[in-house]
Design a protein around this motif. Structure first.
Motif, PDB file in Angstrom:
ATOM      1  N   SER A 181       0.859  -1.189   0.000  1.00 36.27           N
ATOM      2  CA  SER A 181       0.000   0.000   0.000  1.00 36.27           C
ATOM      3  C   SER A 181       0.891   1.234   0.000  1.00 36.27           C
ATOM      4  CB  SER A 181      -0.924   0.000   1.213  1.00 36.27           C
ATOM      5  OG  SER A 181      -0.178  -0.090   2.408  1.00 36.27           O
ATOM      6  N   VAL A 182       0.596   2.168  -0.919  1.00 35.39           N
ATOM      7  CA  VAL A 182       1.440   3.341  -1.143  1.00 35.39           C
ATOM      8  C   VAL A 182       0.599   4.601  -0.975  1.00 35.39           C
ATOM      9  CG1 VAL A 182       2.940   4.527  -2.788  1.00 35.39           C
ATOM     10  CG2 VAL A 182       2.832   2.023  -2.789  1.00 35.39           C
ATOM     11  N   LEU A 183       1.169   5.594  -0.288  1.00 36.71           N
ATOM     12  CA  LEU A 183       0.541   6.904  -0.147  1.00 36.71           C
ATOM     13  C   LEU A 183       1.487   7.949  -0.697  1.00 36.71           C
ATOM     14  CD1 LEU A 183      -1.538   8.962   1.055  1.00 36.71           C
ATOM     15  CD2 LEU A 183      -0.204   8.870   3.179  1.00 36.71           C
ATOM     16  N   GLU A 184       1.015   8.760  -1.660  1.00 33.97           N
ATOM     17  CA  GLU A 184       1.801   9.914  -2.098  1.00 33.97           C
ATOM     18  C   GLU A 184       1.115  11.186  -1.651  1.00 33.97           C
ATOM     19  OE1 GLU A 184       4.029  12.156  -5.806  1.00 33.97           O
ATOM     20  OE2 GLU A 184       2.541  10.627  -6.288  1.00 33.97           O
ATOM     21  N   LEU A 185       1.877  12.038  -0.980  1.00 36.13           N
ATOM     22  CA  LEU A 185       1.394  13.341  -0.533  1.00 36.13           C
ATOM     23  C   LEU A 185       1.888  14.406  -1.502  1.00 36.13           C
ATOM     24  CD1 LEU A 185       2.241  12.709   3.189  1.00 36.13           C
ATOM     25  CD2 LEU A 185      -0.071  12.968   2.304  1.00 36.13           C
ATOM     26  N   GLY A 186       0.998  15.315  -1.886  1.00 32.10           N
ATOM     27  CA  GLY A 186       1.383  16.350  -2.840  1.00 32.10           C
ATOM     28  C   GLY A 186       1.683  15.760  -4.206  1.00 32.10           C
ATOM     29  N   CYS A 187       0.763  14.965  -4.728  1.00 39.53           N
ATOM     30  CA  CYS A 187       1.003  14.246  -5.990  1.00 39.53           C
ATOM     31  C   CYS A 187       0.973  15.160  -7.206  1.00 39.53           C
ATOM     32  CB  CYS A 187      -0.012  13.122  -6.153  1.00 39.53           C
ATOM     33  SG  CYS A 187      -1.711  13.694  -6.480  1.00 39.53           S
ATOM     34  N   GLY A 188       0.458  16.387  -7.067  1.00 42.76           N
ATOM     35  CA  GLY A 188       0.363  17.277  -8.221  1.00 42.76           C
ATOM     36  C   GLY A 188      -0.525  16.683  -9.297  1.00 42.76           C
ATOM     37  N   ASP A 235      -4.322  17.428   3.570  1.00 33.70           N
ATOM     38  CA  ASP A 235      -3.280  18.299   4.095  1.00 33.70           C
ATOM     39  C   ASP A 235      -2.233  17.405   4.751  1.00 33.70           C
ATOM     40  OD1 ASP A 235      -1.640  20.059   5.475  1.00 33.70           O
ATOM     41  OD2 ASP A 235      -3.288  21.230   6.326  1.00 33.70           O
ATOM     42  N   ALA A 236      -0.986  17.485   4.307  1.00 31.52           N
ATOM     43  CA  ALA A 236       0.073  16.621   4.832  1.00 31.52           C
ATOM     44  C   ALA A 236       0.284  16.797   6.335  1.00 31.52           C
ATOM     45  CB  ALA A 236       1.383  16.896   4.097  1.00 31.52           C
ATOM     46  N   LEU A 255       7.846  18.915   0.465  1.00 23.22           N
ATOM     47  CA  LEU A 255       7.875  19.236   1.887  1.00 23.22           C
ATOM     48  C   LEU A 255       8.268  20.682   2.168  1.00 23.22           C
ATOM     49  CD1 LEU A 255       9.222  16.130   3.837  1.00 23.22           C
ATOM     50  CD2 LEU A 255       7.170  17.462   4.317  1.00 23.22           C
ATOM     51  N   TYR A 256       9.063  21.283   1.286  1.00 19.92           N
ATOM     52  CA  TYR A 256       9.466  22.671   1.535  1.00 19.92           C
ATOM     53  C   TYR A 256       8.292  23.640   1.425  1.00 19.92           C
ATOM     54  CZ  TYR A 256      10.438  21.612  -3.422  1.00 19.92           C
ATOM     55  OH  TYR A 256      10.375  21.131  -4.709  1.00 19.92           O
ATOM     56  N   HIS A 257       7.165  23.197   0.865  1.00 21.50           N
ATOM     57  CA  HIS A 257       5.977  24.049   0.787  1.00 21.50           C
ATOM     58  C   HIS A 257       5.089  23.940   2.028  1.00 21.50           C
ATOM     59  CE1 HIS A 257       6.669  25.285  -3.313  1.00 21.50           C
ATOM     60  NE2 HIS A 257       6.711  24.040  -3.739  1.00 21.50           N
ATOM     61  N   ILE A 309      13.066  26.668  -1.005  1.00 21.15           N
ATOM     62  CA  ILE A 309      13.883  25.469  -0.941  1.00 21.15           C
ATOM     63  C   ILE A 309      14.760  25.454   0.309  1.00 21.15           C
ATOM     64  CG2 ILE A 309      15.732  26.492  -2.303  1.00 21.15           C
ATOM     65  CD1 ILE A 309      14.583  22.813  -2.300  1.00 21.15           C
ATOM     66  N   GLU A 310      15.037  26.627   0.874  1.00 22.77           N
ATOM     67  CA  GLU A 310      15.884  26.696   2.066  1.00 22.77           C
ATOM     68  C   GLU A 310      15.233  26.039   3.278  1.00 22.77           C
ATOM     69  OE1 GLU A 310      16.721  30.830   2.526  1.00 22.77           O
ATOM     70  OE2 GLU A 310      17.871  30.965   0.648  1.00 22.77           O
TER      71      GLU A 310
END
Length: 395
Positions: A181-188, A235-236, A255-257, A309-310
């Protein structure tokens, strides 16, 4: 085959439902001027005019002023946009507005359901409605962002030196174990899976999530017909799944977002099974620095690369991941850009949220284009550092 049909003002009004007065006003202010030679006072509109009118009405529906629509369309014409590019950007911003409208509707419904709160003055519920209405009102900027994403993708696809491909490389790091089982967060828009459609194990159960309902709808459309996918707005920072539900969790360049990165990482850890893995990708602080330096060498005030990105990059990722995951392993994707054309490069530079597009206006744009052309003619290409990588953490 070129469409040679034409409409008079009256015929176009009848066909589209607009008034003759509206069409004449658009003509008067220079927003929709038929580009064909006219005979006397008769105005003749062709298919290109119809496309322009469609765009005007859609952006007006979103909430943009006619002045702002004029500026946006002029910028698109200067960039050589095709009708498909325009429609994709329109679709994205309309989906975002649908999400926004849904948030307002839910706030009103909550107020109506809270009878006691309304009877008591309803301050909190009414304030919630106002806050929902005020959120995401910059629809012109949202529309620009939709088109800018396409510019960034185009630069990578065209000038990357590693022919293997980023998306294929990412999928291979996930392994090929069956029945996971796979979960992608922020898949766009689902690009990771679309570009690997023939390589995804048939027994995988994949849940794709994104904070944007519009992005998720695009992913759903592109992956239609593949039964192992499910889609959900998430929401992640507050993942709505049970503890230990997934074997693999993916956070691909997102993740930087996130506002609270440690909270999101903690949530990813929570929904993973014991022994499960997190796959998170990002860039280094050296990523595309030559593009930043190019802009600054022309204009010291110009900024190109997004500072976001920082917040989560290849340098600080282990520090942020280590409180939650063990056996954190780094993987670097070897790549670079060899840019040989001016237009895609400038499109990229003016697509970021920084100030390059504001600094490159009018004469400054023409001078910068000549500046870059001279460099490419002298050097043959602009060589750019591209440092992407992945950290895999085990729970």
């Amino acid at each position: 085959m070129k469409d040679t049909r034409y409409f008079t003002t009256g015929q176009l009004a009848k066909r589209t439902g607009l008034t003759i007065r509206t069409l004449r006003y658009y003509d008067q202010i220079g927003l929709l001027i038929p580009d064909k030679e006219q005979t006397g006072s008769v105005r003749r509109y062709g298919v290109d005019d119809l496309r322009r009118l469609q765009q005007i009405q859609t952006l007006k529906y979103v909430g943009l002023s006619l002045e702002e629509i004029g500026h946006l369309m002029a910028a698109e014409a200067g960039a050589g946009w095709k009708i498909r590019e325009s429609l994709l950007a329109q679709l994205d911003v309309l989906r975002q507005k649908m999400t926004h409208t849904g948030n307002v509707v839910r706030a009103i419904r909550r107020a109506l359901e809270d009878a006691d709160g309304l009877n008591d003055g309803g301050w909190n519920r009414l304030a919630d409605i106002i806050q929902a209405v005020q959120t995401e009102q910059r629809w012109g900027e949202q529309y620009r962002n939709a088109s800018r994403l396409q510019s960034r993708i185009h630069l990578y696809d065209r000038f990357c030196t590693n022919p293997y491909g980023w998306h294929r490389w990412v999928l291979e790091r996930l392994g090929q174990e069956p029945d996971v089982s796979v979960l992608e967060l922020g898949c766009g828009d689902g690009a990771l899976w679309l570009r690997n459609a023939g390589r995804i194990p048939k027994s995988w159960r994949i849940t794709l999530t994104d904070l944007s309902d519009g992005m998720l709808d695009e992913a759903r459309s592109r992956l239609k017909g593949l039964p192992q996918f499910k889609f959900l707005v998430v929401d992640a920072q507050e993942i709505p799944f049970h503890d230990g539900q997934f074997d693999k969790v993916i956070a691909n360049n997102m993740l930087y977002h996130v506002e609270n990165i440690p909270q999101a990482i903690g949530e990813m850890h929570r929904v993973l099974k014991e022994g499960g893995h997190l796959y998170t990708t990002t860039m280094s602080l050296e990523h595309l620095q030559e593009v930043e330096h190019l802009g600054a060498s022309f204009d010291p005030e110009m900024q190109v690369l997004d500072r976001v990105i920082e917040r989560f990059h290849l340098g600080n990722a282990p520090e942020l991941l280590s409180p939650f995951f063990r056996e954190i392993a780094p993987y670097l994707y070897e790549d670079s850009l060899r840019i040989t054309e001016v237009k895609p490069l400038i499109d990229y530079m003016t697509s970021t949220p920084m100030n390059a597009r504001l600094r490159l206006q009018g004469d400054a744009f023409d001078r910068f284009r000549g500046y870059v052309e001279a460099i490419l003619e002298r050097e043959g290409a602009l060589l750019v550092t591209k440092e992407n990588g992945m950290y895999i953490g085990r729970k």
